[in-house]
Design an enzyme around this catalytic site. Structure first.
Site, short mmCIF file in Angstrom:
data_model
loop_
_atom_site.label_atom_id
_atom_site.label_comp_id
_atom_site.label_asym_id
_atom_site.label_seq_id
_atom_site.Cartn_x
_atom_site.Cartn_y
_atom_site.Cartn_z
N THR A 117 5.60 -34.65 63.07
CA THR A 117 5.92 -35.81 61.82
C THR A 117 4.73 -35.36 60.98
O THR A 117 3.36 -35.72 61.17
CB THR A 117 6.03 -37.16 62.37
OG1 THR A 117 6.78 -37.12 63.00
CG2 THR A 117 6.40 -37.92 61.03
N ASP B 88 9.11 -36.19 58.75
CA ASP B 88 8.09 -36.40 57.61
C ASP B 88 7.92 -37.70 57.34
O ASP B 88 8.77 -38.55 57.76
CB ASP B 88 8.86 -35.88 56.40
CG ASP B 88 10.22 -36.73 55.90
OD1 ASP B 88 11.22 -36.55 56.79
OD2 ASP B 88 10.12 -37.37 55.12
N GLY C 8 14.33 -40.35 57.87
CA GLY C 8 13.32 -39.16 58.02
C GLY C 8 12.69 -39.68 59.42
O GLY C 8 12.96 -39.94 60.19
N GLU C 9 11.15 -39.12 59.17
CA GLU C 9 10.18 -39.18 60.37
C GLU C 9 10.45 -38.20 61.50
O GLU C 9 9.61 -38.21 62.33
CB GLU C 9 10.24 -40.75 61.02
CG GLU C 9 9.96 -41.70 59.84
CD GLU C 9 9.95 -43.45 60.41
OE1 GLU C 9 10.07 -43.40 61.69
OE2 GLU C 9 9.68 -44.26 59.75
N GLY C 10 11.71 -37.82 61.64
CA GLY C 10 12.01 -36.89 62.71
C GLY C 10 13.16 -37.82 63.41
O GLY C 10 13.38 -37.13 64.72
#
Lengths: 350, 350
Positions: free
Chosen positions: A63, A174, A316-318
């Site tokens: 991330t 991200d 997001g973040e994965g």
């Protein structure tokens, strides 16, 4: 490490491993093709990993965080300091990606690619800062071409370090207030589309904020004129440090024969950069999900990727990548672990 | 245990638990609604389990097997003996459902609801046989009304025994050569649709086999005239023992406040029986996936259920349910395990 070396090291998938995996799928105790996408995925993974019965044990979500000068244009529903606050949340284990990574048995590697402030060193944080946030792309290039290359190289180095530790699959993630704006600009530049065709509401900007976002992207494209035939130019002019880093993760993993589970809108913009630089990289990418974000489906179409999931995620973040990794692991287990018709004494189709 | 008692024990979901879960979702460190279906699922599970932060630890897939007299009409690509052979494969741990259940940490309970032959007793097999396969529905009722009730009651008893052992969520699965034919007939009867609108190719029957399948369903509906207002009549005339058993699993779980992850085409036909008998049961059901099977999407629409996954599965056994259970567990972990904005010191939306 140089970029040309990485790009030229990405080989086509191993066809003989794929043929062997396909033949084995057809001998397992189920009607042919009845596990749909899981079967296709197992065959792709066999080709990527060069093994007719690949296995996925060690999993990491990388991330990457970065800030964006364009936030000054009022494009996001959240203030810029949320980027570094969320990095702290990742390191403390309280964010959605931590919960979902634990659920699927993956580690989270948090990388500062370009947060606007210094983040105190802490276990689990990799400082690979290329700069203190990008410049405002609505007024000029987000970064220099040299920084664009550097962000990719640093991303590739991060994933190659992980692979040396024994990682079998990598998920991308991200964090960066303003990064749906940069990602939409990348997609607009590469696909030669207008902002309203691609940009969505990101973290939940209101109507006026959305118009500011469209305007910022329009100005960024007009002022910078990124060259759609030159992905480094696009990344430099309208990208972000974490986006370049994620493109580097994808290229680095592909160059070492490892699969990459890509997350949502930002990771897909990074994938567009990676695949533009090295088209064979595409075969190493698996799209975890199609997000709520407006243009994401068109970006995946442009890449030729079909998402595994459609759960209306837009975090997001994965987070989507974590869920997708669990499917990749399941697909490998099916291929390696199921009995064949012969082994189980089950009659075949008449 | 009697059926009326089970049906009348299914209560509406706990609205206060759902309100509390919804309020907590909005305080977690992510944009509101950004985890999409996972958020909705966590709220539904809170309502089902009467707990604002429900948790899922013990998981079971109940895979019920039965044979179908209608196979004599040549409706399947596989011979009838595959039903019992696959039951043996389940017990030996070599089938897809075993691999996927292990992947998500669920047990598999295999139940003989009406296989045509005797299966030797073995650990993990529950003998709840209502009969040695159904009669050929193309020529008369598949079973008696008494057998239909009995299959439901036995299914309800199986799930209630599991709940006493401490199960938090139940997945449904099926095995039975010919059971897509019976399931399509159930859906046609309840939805008052023609067979070609609903029936698909099951395990992979060829064009001629598909026409024989449509013809068998048409004759079954014409000869038996199942009453769409009377689900027991539909189950008796064109159903199957494992389908009745699965309807019982759903009703029994709902009556005890436990969620049910329903698998594909056959489980959905069973859900149509269950919901026809007790409409509040619907709120306890989660659709794991939409299968490749032709009419499945319409059946889910009729039920008002939106599937979590679309992976082109068409295997049954509970394979899709196993994958879905992992999402339900993830949804609960998100709700209970993420930090709030306040806890993490993250700025909220401006």
């Amino acid at each position: 490490m140089n970029l040309e070396h990485i790009l030229s090291n990405i080989k086509p998938l191993d066809q003989s491993a794929m043929d062997a995996a396909r033949a084995r799928q057809d001998q397992l105790t189920k009607p042919r093709g009845s596990l749909g996408r899981l079967e296709d995925l197992s065959i792709q993974l066999a080709g990527i990993m060069g093994n007719a019965t690949p296995s996925i044990r060690e999993k990491v979500i990388i991330t990457m965080a970065g800030d964006h000068g364009v936030t000054i244009e009022g494009v996001s529903a959240y203030p810029q300091e949320v980027t570094s606050q969320m990095v702290s949340n990742f390191l403390a284990g309280g964010a959605a990606i931590n919960v979902l990574a634990r659920h699927v048995g993956a580690r989270v590697a948090v990388v500062d690619m370009g947060v606007a402030t210094d983040i105190p060193p802490r276990e689990g944080l990799l400082n690979r800062k290329v700069g203190y946030g990008t410049a405002n792309m609505a007024k000029g290039p987000a970064m220099t071409r040299g920084q664009a290359v550097e962000s990719i190289l640093r991303g590739a180095q991060v994933v190659q370090d992980e692979i040396l530790r024994g990682v079998d699959i990598v998920g991308t993630g991200d964090m960066g207030i303003g990064n749906t704006t940069a990602s939409a600009a990348i997609a607009c530049a590469l696909m030669e589309q207008s902002p309203s065709e691609i940009a969505g509401c990101g973290t939940g900007v209101d109507h006026e904020g959305y118009n500011r976002k469209l305007s910022a992207i329009e100005r960024a494209l007009r002022v910078n004129r990124p060259d759609p035939k030159d992905a480094l130019d696009v990344l430099a002019k309208v990208g972000g440090f974490e986006i370049g880093g994620l493109a580097g993760v994808m290229l680095g993993a592909a160059s070492r024969g490892k699969p990459v589970m890509i997350d949502g809108f930002i990771s897909t913009a990074a994938a567009m950069i990676a695949v533009s630089l090295a088209p064979p990289c595409r075969e190493y990418l698996i799209s975890a999900h199609r997000s709520q974000e407006h243009g994401h489906g068109r970006m995946l179409d442009w890449l030729g990727l079909t998402p595994l999931l459609e759960l209306d995620l837009r975090l997001g973040e994965g987070t989507g990548a974590a869920l997708g990794i669990s499917f990749a692991e399941a697909a490998c287990k099916i291929l390696a672990g199921m009995a064949t018709f012969g082994e189980a004494g089950v009659s075949e189709k008449r």
